[in-house]
Write an enzyme that holds these catalytic residues in place. Structure first.
Site, PDB file in Angstrom:
ATOM      1  CB  VAL A 290      -0.994   0.056   1.181  1.00  0.00           C
ATOM      2  CG1 VAL A 290      -2.014  -1.049   1.099  1.00  0.00           C
ATOM      3  CG2 VAL A 290      -0.309   0.031   2.518  1.00  0.00           C
ATOM      4  CB  CYS A 291       1.922   3.781  -1.798  1.00  0.00           C
ATOM      5  SG  CYS A 291       1.278   3.722  -3.473  1.00  0.00           S
ATOM      6  N   GLY A 292      -0.046   5.790  -1.099  1.00  0.00           N
ATOM      7  CA  GLY A 292      -1.108   6.793  -1.160  1.00  0.00           C
ATOM      8  C   GLY A 292      -2.235   6.444  -2.115  1.00  0.00           C
TER       9      GLY A 292
END
Length: 105
Positions: free
Chosen positions: A10-12
């Site tokens: 996960v990231c932004g």
């Protein structure tokens, strides 16, 4: 063949981690690892926790590690921060090694 391990990155917005996931899937295949690696936005984590074996968060979310771990704890899902170098270099092979040595130790 061993059971497939499902790993969520996960990231932004899921874009950077998406590139890393693609690279890691290729590396996992070459190394004979049975990993299903997907990427999503950090806002989607809660809807995936019941169906994954590991959660890796982008280094820019390291300050939220405890929060992610609390969220994942009821599901017994380990959570780690992707090292800056692996994330920045989109190093799929490095990520597979990190998964083996840190996430599923």
């Amino acid at each position: 063949m061993s059971e497939t391990k499902k790993i969520l990155l996960v990231c932004g917005m899921g874009m950077s981690s998406g590139f890393l996931a693609t690279s890691a899937r290729k590396a996992a295949k070459k190394l004979g690892k049975n990993y299903q690696i997907e990427a999503r936005s950090e806002t989607e984590v809660s809807s995936f926790l019941s169906s994954i074996d590991g959660l890796l968060i982008g280094p820019h979310y390291s300050q939220k590690l405890d929060s992610f771990r609390k969220q994942a704890q009821p599901y017994h899902v380990p959570v780690e921060v992707i090292p800056d170098k692996i994330y920045g270099m989109i190093d799929g092979k490095g990520l597979i090694e990190f998964i083996q040595n840190s996430l599923f130790k």
